[in-house]
Design a protein around this motif. Structure first.
Motif, PDB file in Angstrom:
ATOM      1  N   ARG A 177       0.938  -1.075  -0.062  1.00 23.46           N
ATOM      2  CA  ARG A 177       0.035   0.210   0.555  1.00 23.46           C
ATOM      3  C   ARG A 177       0.780   1.093  -0.541  1.00 23.46           C
ATOM      4  O   ARG A 177       0.855   1.588  -0.805  1.00 23.46           O
ATOM      5  N   LEU A 187      -4.555   0.373  -5.545  1.00 24.56           N
ATOM      6  CA  LEU A 187      -5.277   0.528  -3.778  1.00 24.56           C
ATOM      7  C   LEU A 187      -6.150  -0.435  -3.731  1.00 24.56           C
ATOM      8  O   LEU A 187      -6.491  -1.777  -3.064  1.00 24.56           O
ATOM      9  N   ASN A 188      -7.321  -0.600  -4.960  1.00 27.61           N
ATOM     10  CA  ASN A 188      -8.584  -1.598  -4.770  1.00 27.61           C
ATOM     11  C   ASN A 188      -7.920  -3.048  -5.154  1.00 27.61           C
ATOM     12  O   ASN A 188      -8.003  -3.939  -5.684  1.00 27.61           O
ATOM     13  N   HIS A 191      -6.646  -3.588  -2.589  1.00 26.68           N
ATOM     14  CA  HIS A 191      -8.021  -4.343  -1.359  1.00 26.68           C
ATOM     15  C   HIS A 191      -8.013  -5.793  -2.145  1.00 26.68           C
ATOM     16  O   HIS A 191      -8.201  -6.581  -1.584  1.00 26.68           O
ATOM     17  N   GLN A 192      -7.659  -6.552  -2.896  1.00 24.55           N
ATOM     18  CA  GLN A 192      -8.965  -7.634  -4.009  1.00 24.55           C
ATOM     19  C   GLN A 192      -7.509  -8.663  -3.287  1.00 24.55           C
ATOM     20  O   GLN A 192      -7.967  -9.767  -2.583  1.00 24.55           O
ATOM     21  N   GLU A 194      -5.901  -8.451  -0.764  1.00 24.35           N
ATOM     22  CA  GLU A 194      -5.761  -9.248   0.562  1.00 24.35           C
ATOM     23  C   GLU A 194      -6.833  -9.767   0.880  1.00 24.35           C
ATOM     24  O   GLU A 194      -6.386 -11.094   1.809  1.00 24.35           O
ATOM     25  N   HIS A 195      -7.721  -9.540   0.315  1.00 24.63           N
ATOM     26  CA  HIS A 195      -9.570 -10.361   0.891  1.00 24.63           C
ATOM     27  C   HIS A 195      -9.428 -12.077   0.064  1.00 24.63           C
ATOM     28  O   HIS A 195     -10.442 -12.799  -0.141  1.00 24.63           O
TER      29      HIS A 195
END
Length: 507
Positions: A177, A187-188, A191-192, A194-195
């Protein structure tokens, strides 16, 4: 805005796109192109387009032009020295391919801009491949201006020995990040990842994201210790997946299953000269090394590298005996986002023997380098392994993987990073024995740095920690006292240097 991780590769490039029917829809694709090349000039006027191309000197040019003006424009620009490639955008591919094949710098004829974006994406990836760092070494002597292989191998082993957990994954995500703090698109993506990390393989994530691929390989290429430690989770996961695939693919094969893998790339003239001088020596590729079983594709990539006058095209031909080689490599077609069954991926910092180097065209702009991975009984490997031994304090207890990594960093003179790593581990443990051992490692780090008074302070903290335990940790206490004596010896304070070992013996 923070610079993109792949900007170090693409900062000297410019995409000039001629489209006299441009509308608002183009802005979205321009933004996507800027993510690859950073600078894109959309031209709606032919004269302005030619002005941009002809006046751009210090940037490598990538040109997109519509098919209906291609036959008129290409002859006017094709001989520019800084022109990398031309992409033809049209509605009738068959029609324009007939004349386009006459021009070597036309990359292809495309019917939609998205396909050109994908082609440019591959170009960026190949430019990244051309920046792969190599280290040359010989057992008989050090090669000037080359990194020593031994510290790199010690660091690699120590990093890969650390078991992954949620804390280290969080460290990796946090580092990722910080590289794209103002970039909503990336950043999106983060996020993808990370999850949904466990929904795909580590190799899939590595190959699917240009920014992640670039960020990771830049760290390996430049030996960025901070970044590699922060991304250690991901580096380990990729390595372990390659290792697992290797066992699955080669464990049952017969002794005749020797195969070849190829890699086409560019090398600077100076690096090639040094490589030739190191024939029969060793070459270490810093990055995860992408190779292919497809000779023609690899040779084409080597040819493409010669477009740049600063580069020599090199085809690495690697002969692999999976039953003798100690290299960690595997076919990744089934787990990669690219689904290329010919691709063979080697783990980071793999060492090869340079068998020979030969020119394969008259212009001396294209060379073939024959390599083979080291085998377990390679005599040079044993000599280099002996040279890898670390200087160390007196230690009776087992060294944890994190403490070993810190010790490697200290031996590499990365004292501040070693201290940061120890302090993180200190904050994450509640075990008093572990805390005592970390204090000893902090002390050794200060001793290596020549800060002997601070080293003694940390050893004394270790002594206090061991003594406060119920019952006291006698083994740890003896270690710390002996090491305090060692520090006083280095300070030429022989009275105290004798007293502390005597106290340790009395325990």
């Amino acid at each position: 805005m923070r610079r993109h991780a792949n900007e170090t590769v693409t900062q000297n490039t410019l995409v000039v796109w001629l489209d006299d029917q441009a509308n608002n829809d183009q802005h979205h694709i321009v933004h996507k192109l800027e993510r690859l090349m950073n600078q894109v000039q959309l031209c709606t006027d032919h004269n302005f387009f030619l002005y941009q191309v002809n006046t751009t000197i210090n940037k490598e040019l990538f040109v997109i032009i519509p098919g209906y003006v291609g036959q008129y424009v290409v002859p006017m620009i094709h001989d520019k020295k800084n022109l990398n490639s031309i992409y033809i955008l049209c509605g009738d591919k068959a029609k324009h391919e007939k004349w386009a094949k006459q021009w070597a710098n036309i990359k292809g004829v495309f019917t939609d801009i998205s396909s050109i974006h994908e082609a440019l994406k591959e170009t960026v990836r190949q430019r990244e491949e051309n920046t792969v760092e190599i280290t040359l070494t010989k057992v008989t002597h050090r090669i000037s201006d080359e990194r020593d292989w031994e510290p790199l191998e010690n660091f690699r082993e120590a990093l890969l020995a650390i078991e992954s957990n949620d804390e280290y994954f969080k460290d990796f995500i946090a580092h990722y990040r910080t590289e794209f703090v103002d970039d909503e698109h990336e950043l999106n993506n983060i996020h993808q990842l990370e999850h949904n990390y466990h929904s795909q393989s580590p190799v899939w994530w590595y190959m699917s994201s240009n920014s992640l691929y670039s960020m990771l390989n830049k760290a390996l290429r430049t030996v960025d210790i901070d970044a590699m430690v922060n991304m250690g989770f991901f580096l380990r996961d990729i390595h372990k997946q390659i290792q697992k695939l290797q066992l699955e693919q080669f464990s049952d094969q017969s002794a005749n299953d020797i195969f070849k893998a190829y890699r086409g790339q560019g090398l600077s003239k100076e690096k090639l000269k040094r490589l030739i001088q190191n024939e029969k020596g060793l070459i270490i590729f810093h990055n995860f090394l992408s190779t292919s079983k497809d000779y023609k594709v690899s040779l084409d990539l080597a040819h493409q590298a010669t477009v740049s006058t600063d580069m020599i095209g090199v085809l690495f031909t690697i002969t692999i005996d999976p039953h003798k080689s100690i290299a960690c490599c595997a076919s990744i077609g089934q787990v990669s986002s690219l689904h290329d069954d010919n691709e063979i991926l080697f783990s980071m910092y793999t060492a090869f023997r340079i068998i020979d180097v030969e020119s394969i065209n008259d212009s001396k702009r294209l060379y073939e380098v024959h390599l083979t991975p080291l085998s377990g009984n390679d005599p040079d490997l044993h000599k280099l392994t002996y040279r890898r031994q670390l200087s160390a304090p007196i230690l009776f207890s087992e060294l944890t993987s994190w403490n070993r990594l810190g010790r490697v960093l200290s031996n590499m003179r990365c004292y501040q990073k070693a201290e940061e790593l120890y302090n993180v581990q200190l904050s994450r443990t509640t075990n008093d024995t572990d805390k005592g051992h970390i204090y000893q490692e902090l002390a050794w780090n200060k001793c290596q740095e020549g800060k002997f008074d601070l080293a003694i302070e940390f050893y004394e903290k270790a002594v206090d920690m061991y003594q406060s335990m119920h019952p006291p940790n006698q083994l740890g206490l003896a270690e710390a006292l002996l090491n305090i004596g060692h520090v006083y010896t280095r300070q030429n304070n022989y009275t105290k240097a004798i007293a502390y070992p005597q106290e340790a013996i009395a325990i």
